[in-house]
Design a protein around this motif. Sequence first.
Motif, mmCIF file in Angstrom:
data_model
loop_
_atom_site.group_PDB
_atom_site.id
_atom_site.type_symbol
_atom_site.label_atom_id
_atom_site.label_comp_id
_atom_site.label_asym_id
_atom_site.label_seq_id
_atom_site.Cartn_x
_atom_site.Cartn_y
_atom_site.Cartn_z
ATOM 1 N N SER A 13 0.814 -1.215 0.000
ATOM 2 C CA SER A 13 0.000 0.000 0.000
ATOM 3 C C SER A 13 0.846 1.264 0.000
ATOM 4 O O SER A 13 2.038 1.247 0.300
ATOM 5 C CB SER A 13 -0.938 0.000 1.216
ATOM 6 N N ASP A 14 0.158 2.333 -0.344
ATOM 7 C CA ASP A 14 0.700 3.690 -0.258
ATOM 8 C C ASP A 14 -0.422 4.551 0.299
ATOM 9 O O ASP A 14 -1.440 4.745 -0.363
ATOM 10 C CB ASP A 14 1.145 4.197 -1.621
ATOM 11 N N THR A 15 -0.251 5.027 1.530
ATOM 12 C CA THR A 15 -1.304 5.806 2.183
ATOM 13 C C THR A 15 -1.231 7.299 1.868
ATOM 14 O O THR A 15 -2.171 8.026 2.155
ATOM 15 C CB THR A 15 -1.247 5.623 3.712
ATOM 16 N N PRO A 30 6.081 2.410 -6.211
ATOM 17 C CA PRO A 30 4.689 2.826 -6.008
ATOM 18 C C PRO A 30 4.119 2.461 -4.637
ATOM 19 O O PRO A 30 3.192 3.110 -4.162
ATOM 20 C CB PRO A 30 3.926 2.098 -7.112
ATOM 21 N N PHE A 31 4.673 1.435 -3.995
ATOM 22 C CA PHE A 31 4.167 1.000 -2.695
ATOM 23 C C PHE A 31 5.282 1.061 -1.661
ATOM 24 O O PHE A 31 6.424 0.752 -1.950
ATOM 25 C CB PHE A 31 3.608 -0.425 -2.777
ATOM 26 N N ASN A 32 4.919 1.466 -0.445
ATOM 27 C CA ASN A 32 5.926 1.628 0.592
ATOM 28 C C ASN A 32 5.511 1.011 1.925
ATOM 29 O O ASN A 32 6.117 1.280 2.938
ATOM 30 C CB ASN A 32 6.260 3.110 0.761
ATOM 31 N N HIS A 33 4.476 0.192 1.898
ATOM 32 C CA HIS A 33 4.033 -0.491 3.116
ATOM 33 C C HIS A 33 3.595 -1.903 2.741
ATOM 34 O O HIS A 33 3.012 -2.110 1.671
ATOM 35 C CB HIS A 33 2.874 0.269 3.768
ATOM 36 N N ALA A 34 3.882 -2.862 3.618
ATOM 37 C CA ALA A 34 3.532 -4.264 3.373
ATOM 38 C C ALA A 34 2.848 -4.853 4.596
ATOM 39 O O ALA A 34 3.223 -4.544 5.736
ATOM 40 C CB ALA A 34 4.794 -5.069 3.052
ATOM 41 N N THR A 75 -3.754 3.626 -1.934
ATOM 42 C CA THR A 75 -3.620 2.760 -3.098
ATOM 43 C C THR A 75 -3.148 1.410 -2.574
ATOM 44 O O THR A 75 -2.197 1.346 -1.799
ATOM 45 C CB THR A 75 -2.577 3.336 -4.076
ATOM 46 N N LEU A 76 -3.829 0.335 -2.993
ATOM 47 C CA LEU A 76 -3.499 -1.000 -2.509
ATOM 48 C C LEU A 76 -3.276 -1.960 -3.668
ATOM 49 O O LEU A 76 -3.930 -1.845 -4.701
ATOM 50 C CB LEU A 76 -4.648 -1.590 -1.671
ATOM 51 N N ALA A 77 -2.396 -2.904 -3.453
ATOM 52 C CA ALA A 77 -2.242 -4.046 -4.356
ATOM 53 C C ALA A 77 -2.293 -5.285 -3.475
ATOM 54 O O ALA A 77 -1.574 -5.383 -2.486
ATOM 55 C CB ALA A 77 -0.922 -3.977 -5.110
ATOM 56 N N VAL A 78 -3.181 -6.208 -3.827
ATOM 57 C CA VAL A 78 -3.366 -7.420 -3.034
ATOM 58 C C VAL A 78 -2.815 -8.598 -3.840
ATOM 59 O O VAL A 78 -3.223 -8.830 -4.979
ATOM 60 C CB VAL A 78 -4.856 -7.657 -2.703
ATOM 61 N N TYR A 79 -1.883 -9.299 -3.224
ATOM 62 C CA TYR A 79 -1.238 -10.459 -3.844
ATOM 63 C C TYR A 79 -1.605 -11.720 -3.072
ATOM 64 O O TYR A 79 -1.768 -11.678 -1.857
ATOM 65 C CB TYR A 79 0.288 -10.306 -3.828
ATOM 66 N N LEU A 167 -5.557 -7.996 -7.120
ATOM 67 C CA LEU A 167 -6.413 -6.819 -7.163
ATOM 68 C C LEU A 167 -5.589 -5.562 -6.889
ATOM 69 O O LEU A 167 -4.718 -5.578 -6.021
ATOM 70 C CB LEU A 167 -7.486 -6.982 -6.080
ATOM 71 N N LYS A 168 -5.907 -4.497 -7.622
ATOM 72 C CA LYS A 168 -5.336 -3.176 -7.321
ATOM 73 C C LYS A 168 -6.509 -2.243 -7.045
ATOM 74 O O LYS A 168 -7.510 -2.253 -7.752
ATOM 75 C CB LYS A 168 -4.498 -2.642 -8.476
ATOM 76 N N ILE A 169 -6.354 -1.431 -5.989
ATOM 77 C CA ILE A 169 -7.393 -0.475 -5.582
ATOM 78 C C ILE A 169 -6.757 0.903 -5.492
ATOM 79 O O ILE A 169 -5.750 1.069 -4.845
ATOM 80 C CB ILE A 169 -7.989 -0.862 -4.208
ATOM 81 N N GLY A 170 -7.404 1.870 -6.114
ATOM 82 C CA GLY A 170 -6.946 3.257 -6.016
ATOM 83 C C GLY A 170 -6.023 3.683 -7.104
ATOM 84 O O GLY A 170 -5.538 3.069 -7.949
#
Length: 170
Positions: A13-15, A30-34, A75-79, A167-170
Motif C-alpha cells: 500500500s501507499d497511504t 509505487p508501494f511503501n508499506h507491506a 492505493t493497494l495491491a493485493v497479492y 487486485l489493485k485499488i486506487g
Amino acid sequence: MLVKEKPIYIVLSDTGTLFTRMIRWYTKAPFNHASIAFDPQLNEVYSFGRKDPRNPFVGGFVKENVRDGLFKDATLAVYRCSVSECQYKKIRDIVSRFEGESHLYKYNLPGLLGILLNIPVKRKYAFFCSQFVASVFEQAGARLVQKCSALTTPADLERSSELELMLKIG
C-alpha cells in the motif's frame, strides 16, 4: 500424496502520508508499506506501522483496518501466495505470537536506515513492515524473496515470483 495449499495475502500500500511520500521520493516505488492478510476480504491484516494513526512516532505490531483511517484513500495491491497447510499454520502461529506479545514490539526505524546503507539492522522486538512480512514467511519455511528480511522492501515483495497479483485499488 498431494499437498494441499492454502492462500495467504500480501497487501502492498501507499497511504500518501508525509512519511510514505518521503519513502516514495527516495525509492521511486509505487508501494511503501507491506502487510499480511489471512482472508481475501482483508478483515485480518497485520503489519508493523503506526499504533496511533495520528502519531507517526509511535509504531509497532498492529492489526490494520484497510477500510478506515490512514488506509481510507490508500492505493493497494493485493497479492496471493499459496503455502502448504503446515506453513499456513506456522504463519498463523507466528502472527498470533506477535499479537499476544504486541506490547513488546517497536518499529525498527534504524532498520530503514540500514536499507539505505545496505546494512541489515536486526533488533529484538523491532521490525519494519516488509521485514516483518519477509521474516514471518522465512520462519515458516516459505521464503518470498532471496535476500535478508532486514533488507527486504515492499518493492522486493512486489517483484516476488511467489506472489500473484489479485487486485489493485486506487
